[in-house]
Structures are given as C-alpha cells and as structure tokens.
Scaffold this active site. Structure first.
Site, PDB file in Angstrom:
ATOM      1  N   GLU A  72      17.678   3.491 -11.438  1.00  0.00           N
ATOM      2  CA  GLU A  72      18.302   4.648 -10.789  1.00  0.00           C
ATOM      3  C   GLU A  72      19.098   4.193  -9.572  1.00  0.00           C
ATOM      4  OE1 GLU A  72      19.299   7.458 -10.102  1.00  0.00           O
ATOM      5  OE2 GLU A  72      18.370   9.015 -11.294  1.00  0.00           O
ATOM      6  N   ASN A 111      15.419  12.951  -3.951  1.00  0.00           N
ATOM      7  CA  ASN A 111      15.840  12.361  -5.222  1.00  0.00           C
ATOM      8  C   ASN A 111      17.221  11.734  -5.178  1.00  0.00           C
ATOM      9  OD1 ASN A 111      17.293  12.766  -8.005  1.00  0.00           O
ATOM     10  ND2 ASN A 111      15.108  12.745  -8.506  1.00  0.00           N
ATOM     11  N   ASN A 163      18.725  17.760  -8.843  1.00  0.00           N
ATOM     12  CA  ASN A 163      18.773  16.313  -9.049  1.00  0.00           C
ATOM     13  C   ASN A 163      20.074  15.745  -8.492  1.00  0.00           C
ATOM     14  OD1 ASN A 163      18.673  13.644 -10.410  1.00  0.00           O
ATOM     15  ND2 ASN A 163      16.928  14.527 -11.498  1.00  0.00           N
ATOM     16  N   ASP A 168      21.414  14.163 -15.055  1.00  0.00           N
ATOM     17  CA  ASP A 168      20.749  13.460 -13.954  1.00  0.00           C
ATOM     18  C   ASP A 168      21.783  13.244 -12.853  1.00  0.00           C
ATOM     19  OD1 ASP A 168      19.054  11.846 -12.370  1.00  0.00           O
ATOM     20  OD2 ASP A 168      18.077  11.007 -14.137  1.00  0.00           O
TER      21      ASP A 168
END
Length: 298
Positions: free
Chosen positions: A35, A122, A180, A228
């Site tokens: 990520e 996040n 997100n 995402d």
C-alpha cells in the site's frame, strides 16, 4: 525483475490514446499486502507499505534495489509527500498521522479528535494551503492483522482535516461506511473519496470551499470488487485502484478504460523525472510502467 504484459482496455474513445510501455515491471514481490506508494523526486526513490509485516520499504530508482525504510513502522498504510519534500504517513497501529522530518525525526500531526483516538488513519493528501486531509476507517482496529484490535473511540469512520496553522482537527465528512482513498481535482475545487465497503463500492465527489466540503454525490461505482486508492492525472482524469487493475474515469464520471493488473490493486502514484512513471501497489507486489500521460507536478 519480472515482466508482465500491460493491457490497456479501451471502454470509451477518450481512452483510445491512453497507453504506455508494452510491459509492466514487477519491482518487488513477496509482501503480504502492499500500500501507500509515495515518490521522492529529489532522492529518486519510492517508498511503500507492507502493512501486515509492519514495515515500509524503499525502492531505489538508480540501482533497482529494494530495502527496508522503516521497521517496525506502526503499521503504516497511505503516504503522501508534502510540498517541502517530507513524508506524511497514516499509522494504523499508532492510530495517528505523522510527518517524517528531513532529519529523520517524527512529528505527530494528528492523533485524537476531541480527546478520542482515531480508528486507524488510512490515506492522506495535502492541499495547497498546507492542510492535511485524511480518511479514518477501522481496518487497523478490526483485528491484529494490520494493526491492533481495539474498540473504536470515535464511534464511526470519518474524513478529517488538520489545520496547517494551529493543528486543530475537524470532521469534514461523517456519512461514510469505510472511507479510503482520496484525491483533489487539479484546481482543488473537488475532492474525490472512495467508500470501500458500500455495495457496490463507490467514489463520491465533494465541492471544496474554505476548508469545508459540500455535496458528496456518487461519482462512480465499482464493477470489480472495491475501490481503494485514488489519484488524478495531469489531464484531470480520475484513476482508482480496484480488484482487476486500475480504472480510469473522465471528469464526468464515465469509466473510459482500465489498466489490467494480475493482482488486486490497492493504490497508485506517479513519479520519475517527468512524472510519467506509474507505480502500482497490488497484493504482494509493486509494479511500474512508463505511460504517455503524467501525474500533476506539485
């Protein structure tokens, strides 16, 4: 270094000339879940998170080597590079947003709202006024897999803005299920925010004025798993990570094309000398290819 065929799928004529290298390079693999790619032009390197392994890795553009940037890392998720070239990070384990200074020390930018800990920040972006905008779903406290299992203190999953002058934090959107990825339009008049756990997963678009949001209608929905990370390219197109690759949308919300990737995509960013190297984090790997479009220069 593995090579994977690049497949640009044209869904609308506006995507017909969007393409790039014939092959994607797999820069690194063997992670548990990658990520937060962030590119540093001054050092010519990319950092990215391997969240369940609690580390941030660094790929050196000049040598091709991948090494540990930070371990343990507080289960870092999303990152951005601010306008002074410093790394801003969402720590799911520490339940905070931090900045790595040029001397390597860490500054806490936000760790509570009205005295209560965040869930697990996040993803994060910086606006041109220096404000830090970030999402706060509960993934880092849902289990011990990518954080520390705990009860939510704030009681819901919100989007926040940290003021650049006094550091105060306030909620800018409070009606998300799992906010997100987020990204500003080129002129910062709009903010795109993905809601991962909606059915179907979707991206909402807000108007931005005076550090506040309004509107919030659905910009587009996902046809392959969930959205995402989100980015906007220099032409104003919106790119979103999904289960089958990267989806590309025109500013009117039309899905105009996809870049197929052989793993579930989590995020993307632009880098390289001309900001036309596309970096993609996906499941256990990080991919890159040079494209004929670019990310916005800050």
């Amino acid at each position: 270094m593995d090579m994977v065929k690049a497949h640009f799928e044209v869904l609308d004529e506006r995507f017909a000339r969007v393409n790039g290298d014939e092959w994607m390079r797999r820069l690194h693999t063997g992670c548990r879940w990658t990520e937060g790619p962030a590119y540093f032009p001054a050092g010519r390197y990319l950092v990215f998170s391997d969240i369940p392994n609690d580390r941030v890795l660094r790929w050196d553009e000049t040598t091709g080597a991948v090494g540990v940037f930070r371990e343990p890392a507080g289960f870092h998720n999303g990152h951005t590079v601010d306008r002074q070239g410093r790394l801003v990070s969402c720590e799911q384990g520490g339940r905070r947003v931090t900045r790595t200074e040029h001397d390597g020390t860490t500054t806490v930018l936000a760790d509570t709202y009205q005295g209560k800990k965040f869930n697990s920040p996040n993803d994060v972006v910086e606006s041109s006024d220096g404000a830090i905008w970030f999402t706060d779903p509960s993934y880092g406290i849902d289990s011990d897999y990518e954080g520390h299992q705990a009860e939510s203190e704030v009681g819901a999953c919100h989007v926040y803005r940290a003021d650049p002058l006094d550091g105060s934090v306030r909620i800018v959107a409070d009606d998300f299920t799992r906010p997100n990825g987020l990204a500003f339009s080129l002129d910062e008049s709009l903010l795109y925010i993905a809601d991962t756990r909606q059915n179907p997963s979707h991206i909402r678009v807000f108007s931005v004025a005076g550090g506040r949001l309004s509107g919030g209608g659905i910009f587009t929905t996902c046809d392959a798993g969930g959205f995402d990370g989100v980015r906007v390219d220099a032409a104003g197109r919106v790119w979103a990570a999904a289960h089958d690759g990267l989806h590309c949308f025109a500013p009117d919300g039309t899905r105009i094309g996809k870049l197929r990737v052989p793993e579930v995509c989590s995020n993307l960013t632009f880098g390289g000398p001309r900001w036309n190297d596309l970096f993609i984090t996906a499941s256990s790997s990080v991919y890159t290819l040079r494209v004929n479009f670019s990310g916005p220069r800050v």
